[in-house]
Design a protein around this motif. Structure first.
Motif, PDB file in Angstrom:
ATOM      1  N   ALA A  19     -42.936  31.503 114.286  1.00  0.00           N
ATOM      2  CA  ALA A  19     -43.129  32.924 115.357  1.00  0.00           C
ATOM      3  C   ALA A  19     -44.256  33.796 114.538  1.00  0.00           C
ATOM      4  N   PRO A  20     -44.742  34.854 115.119  1.00  0.00           N
ATOM      5  CA  PRO A  20     -46.065  35.397 114.819  1.00  0.00           C
ATOM      6  C   PRO A  20     -45.726  36.597 113.921  1.00  0.00           C
ATOM      7  N   ASN A  21     -44.233  36.830 113.806  1.00  0.00           N
ATOM      8  CA  ASN A  21     -44.070  37.934 112.951  1.00  0.00           C
ATOM      9  C   ASN A  21     -43.187  37.706 111.672  1.00  0.00           C
ATOM     10  N   LEU A  22     -43.444  36.564 110.953  1.00  0.00           N
ATOM     11  CA  LEU A  22     -42.843  35.752 110.096  1.00  0.00           C
ATOM     12  C   LEU A  22     -43.034  36.824 108.572  1.00  0.00           C
ATOM     13  N   THR A  23     -41.878  36.920 107.927  1.00  0.00           N
ATOM     14  CA  THR A  23     -41.922  37.466 106.431  1.00  0.00           C
ATOM     15  C   THR A  23     -41.304  36.568 105.768  1.00  0.00           C
ATOM     16  N   ASN A  24     -40.758  36.957 104.431  1.00  0.00           N
ATOM     17  CA  ASN A  24     -40.347  36.227 103.369  1.00  0.00           C
ATOM     18  C   ASN A  24     -38.998  35.430 104.093  1.00  0.00           C
ATOM     19  N   CYS A  25     -38.614  34.317 103.202  1.00  0.00           N
ATOM     20  CA  CYS A  25     -37.428  33.631 103.551  1.00  0.00           C
ATOM     21  C   CYS A  25     -36.189  34.611 103.086  1.00  0.00           C
ATOM     22  N   ALA A  26     -35.056  34.300 103.781  1.00  0.00           N
ATOM     23  CA  ALA A  26     -33.900  35.024 103.338  1.00  0.00           C
ATOM     24  C   ALA A  26     -33.528  34.888 102.081  1.00  0.00           C
ATOM     25  N   CYS A  27     -33.968  34.180 101.196  1.00  0.00           N
ATOM     26  CA  CYS A  27     -33.701  34.036  99.733  1.00  0.00           C
ATOM     27  C   CYS A  27     -34.751  34.989  98.866  1.00  0.00           C
ATOM     28  N   GLY A  28     -35.841  35.356  99.697  1.00  0.00           N
ATOM     29  CA  GLY A  28     -36.665  36.256  98.978  1.00  0.00           C
ATOM     30  C   GLY A  28     -37.891  35.398  98.819  1.00  0.00           C
ATOM     31  N   GLY A  29     -37.944  34.140  99.049  1.00  0.00           N
ATOM     32  CA  GLY A  29     -39.221  33.242  98.699  1.00  0.00           C
ATOM     33  C   GLY A  29     -40.205  33.452  99.857  1.00  0.00           C
ATOM     34  N   ILE A  30     -41.402  33.012  99.206  1.00  0.00           N
ATOM     35  CA  ILE A  30     -42.618  33.059 100.083  1.00  0.00           C
ATOM     36  C   ILE A  30     -42.518  31.914 101.046  1.00  0.00           C
ATOM     37  N   LEU A  31     -42.981  31.987 102.406  1.00  0.00           N
ATOM     38  CA  LEU A  31     -43.239  31.062 103.282  1.00  0.00           C
ATOM     39  C   LEU A  31     -44.332  30.150 103.320  1.00  0.00           C
ATOM     40  N   ASP A  32     -44.637  29.076 103.694  1.00  0.00           N
ATOM     41  CA  ASP A  32     -45.808  28.326 103.610  1.00  0.00           C
ATOM     42  C   ASP A  32     -45.991  27.660 105.030  1.00  0.00           C
ATOM     43  N   ILE A  33     -46.913  27.682 105.756  1.00  0.00           N
ATOM     44  CA  ILE A  33     -47.185  27.084 106.835  1.00  0.00           C
ATOM     45  C   ILE A  33     -47.373  25.522 106.762  1.00  0.00           C
ATOM     46  N   VAL A  34     -46.883  24.918 107.740  1.00  0.00           N
ATOM     47  CA  VAL A  34     -46.620  23.382 107.464  1.00  0.00           C
ATOM     48  C   VAL A  34     -47.412  22.573 108.771  1.00  0.00           C
ATOM     49  N   TYR A  35     -48.486  21.860 108.441  1.00  0.00           N
ATOM     50  CA  TYR A  35     -48.955  21.325 109.430  1.00  0.00           C
ATOM     51  C   TYR A  35     -48.785  19.912 109.746  1.00  0.00           C
ATOM     52  N   ASP A  36     -49.085  19.178 110.980  1.00  0.00           N
ATOM     53  CA  ASP A  36     -48.918  17.912 111.291  1.00  0.00           C
ATOM     54  C   ASP A  36     -50.175  17.253 111.024  1.00  0.00           C
ATOM     55  N   TYR A  37     -50.488  16.840 110.119  1.00  0.00           N
ATOM     56  CA  TYR A  37     -51.813  16.456 109.498  1.00  0.00           C
ATOM     57  C   TYR A  37     -52.089  15.114 110.345  1.00  0.00           C
ATOM     58  N   ASP A  38     -51.288  14.366 110.779  1.00  0.00           N
ATOM     59  CA  ASP A  38     -51.536  13.167 111.616  1.00  0.00           C
ATOM     60  C   ASP A  38     -52.115  13.700 113.034  1.00  0.00           C
ATOM     61  N   SER A  39     -51.527  14.664 113.647  1.00  0.00           N
ATOM     62  CA  SER A  39     -52.214  15.270 114.692  1.00  0.00           C
ATOM     63  C   SER A  39     -53.760  15.866 114.487  1.00  0.00           C
ATOM     64  N   ILE A  40     -53.682  16.447 113.596  1.00  0.00           N
ATOM     65  CA  ILE A  40     -54.871  16.887 113.177  1.00  0.00           C
ATOM     66  C   ILE A  40     -56.149  15.733 112.911  1.00  0.00           C
ATOM     67  N   LYS A  41     -55.721  14.663 112.535  1.00  0.00           N
ATOM     68  CA  LYS A  41     -56.727  13.622 112.171  1.00  0.00           C
ATOM     69  C   LYS A  41     -57.023  13.023 113.529  1.00  0.00           C
ATOM     70  N   SER A  42     -56.110  12.946 114.268  1.00  0.00           N
ATOM     71  CA  SER A  42     -56.670  12.450 115.631  1.00  0.00           C
ATOM     72  C   SER A  42     -57.264  13.279 116.468  1.00  0.00           C
ATOM     73  N   SER A  43     -57.394  14.595 116.291  1.00  0.00           N
ATOM     74  CA  SER A  43     -58.248  15.570 117.013  1.00  0.00           C
ATOM     75  C   SER A  43     -59.459  16.367 116.358  1.00  0.00           C
ATOM     76  N   LEU A  44     -59.673  16.118 115.234  1.00  0.00           N
ATOM     77  CA  LEU A  44     -60.582  16.637 114.599  1.00  0.00           C
ATOM     78  C   LEU A  44     -61.420  15.736 113.638  1.00  0.00           C
ATOM     79  N   SER A  45     -62.722  15.605 113.504  1.00  0.00           N
ATOM     80  CA  SER A  45     -63.451  14.823 112.726  1.00  0.00           C
ATOM     81  C   SER A  45     -64.695  15.687 112.118  1.00  0.00           C
TER      82      SER A  45
END
Length: 413
Positions: A19-45
């Protein structure tokens, strides 16, 4: 965001919808954005990128967490020059050196990359007000990018923030709160205010999208080097968000096969405020430090993105180096006189660290390195003048000019 899978906590592993208004995890940890690299490989060269005429951070849309229909901020952020610095490489005793000058961004710092992303995500969230705390550069970059997009800003800065940065804030129409205390005091007050009034949070160690904007500096470096990976990339470190973002971008490129290896990162901090480097060097958990350095943009005694930053240094088999204020100012002059690049103290700390490591014999002579200058020297002219000296001041008189030259040992050729 068809290429984004979710956000994941770097500590506990819990996942969240992106969601666009993400903040930290409930545990206090910092979040990281995870991508679908297979999808990116198929659409970007690489050929796709080479054909694009948009020379901003948005040329990498497939690798950025922005909806297809999002109205992008209007300022031209990114694609800063990468200079081959042969003279400086010779002085440092290494084979090849490149200087990435991010001081040419719209508000004169790398932080524009994060703020442009913040404005885009704030629009997705339907927000009309954005806020942050900052030692200066994040503040001015947010104020400028938000002003161009028609959004209101509340900015919290420590009272030591250089006047050049405060002047930018006022010119951009931000509501500026100068907090009488440390950066930690400033951060806590901004956190409380954001919670009270529900403003969109631009603080990079809380909003996981900000590192995604910062990572574009790594994407650009590699594209500008035609995907030939350098041995080292040196960068100044304060809160830890920038080095974490740089590493994320490099790992993204490796994951989609655009580069065949990863460089080692050089984490450069000021001796008077180096909690992250100290943690690496001692093998202990990081501990708060006082903020004793003139490099205000990295004077962060309580780094809020420590987990990602430490991970980046360790994963890259990186080097840490702490430099004195004098070494920082010496690097400012060295960059100016060999490369014509004017960086603020925090902006040249990466170069100061690279120089020190070369002098210590820790960088081989065969190495290729990149040093990122994260902010322009006009941000803090007082320290530059104190370091470089005042100009020759005389009446309109040739005899006085000759006398001044003689007194200063100036030889005219």
């Amino acid at each position: 965001m068809k290429n984004v899978l979710h956000a994941k906590c770097v500590i506990c592993g819990r996942t969240y919808d992106a969601a666009p208004n993400l903040t930290n995890c409930a545990c206090g940890g910092i979040l990281d954005i995870v991508y679908d690299y297979d999808s990116i490989k198929s659409s970007l060269s690489k050929a796709d990128l080479a054909a694009r005429q948009e020379y901003t951070i948005w040329r990498y849309r497939e690798l950025l967490p922005v909806e297809a229909g999002t109205e992008l901020p209007p300022l031209r952020v990114g694609w800063s020059p990468l200079y081959q610095a042969d003279r400086l490489a010779g002085q440092l005793g290494i084979q090849r050196l490149y200087i990435k000058d991010d001081g040419i961004n719209p508000t004169a710092s790398l932080k524009d990359r994060a703020s442009a992303m913040a404005v885009a995500k704030a629009r997705e969230a339907g927000a009309e007000v954005i806020a942050c705390s900052s030692t200066g550069n994040a503040a001015s970059s947010l104020a400028g990018n938000a002003a161009a997009a028609g959004l209101k800003t509340y900015i919290f800065v420590p009272s030591r923030a250089p006047k050049g940065k405060v002047a930018q804030l006022m010119a951009f129409g931000a509501t500026v709160i100068s907090v009488q205390g440390s950066y930690e005091d400033t951060f806590e007050l901004s956190k409380a205010a954001i919670s009270r009034w529900g403003w969109y949070n631009r603080n990079a160690a809380i909003n996981p999208y900000l590192s995604e904007g910062k990572k574009t500096v790594g994407l650009e470096i590699m594209e500008q080097l035609h995907w030939v990976v350098p041995d080292y990339i040196a960068i100044s470190v304060g809160d830890g968000c920038t080095i974490a973002g740089l590493w994320k971008g490099l790992k993204d490129l490796y994951a989609i096969g655009f580069i065949d290896r990863l460089p080692r990162l050089i984490s450069a901090q000021a001796e008077g405020c180096c909690p992250l480097n100290r943690a690496i060097e001692t093998g202990e958990a990081w501990r708060p430090m006082e903020e004793n350095t003139l490099a205000d943009s990295i004077a962060v005694g309580v780094p809020r993105n420590a987990d990602k930053a430490l991970l980046a240094i360790r994963e890259s088999n990186g080097l840490t180096v702490n430099v004195s204020d004098q070494e920082i100012m010496d690097a400012q002059k060295l960059l100016g006189r060999t490369c014509g690049v004017f960086g603020e103290p925090a902006g040249v700390t990466g170069t100061a660290g690279l120089k020190k490591l070369c002098e210590q014999g820790k960088i081989p002579a065969s190495a290729t390195a990149v040093s990122v200058v994260t902010g322009n020297g006009l941000k803090d002219v007082a320290n530059a003048i104190a370091s470089c000296g005042e100009p020759v001041s005389i009446p309109n008189d040739m005899d006085q000019l000759l006398k001044a030259f003689a007194e200063r040992g100036i030889t005219v050729e």
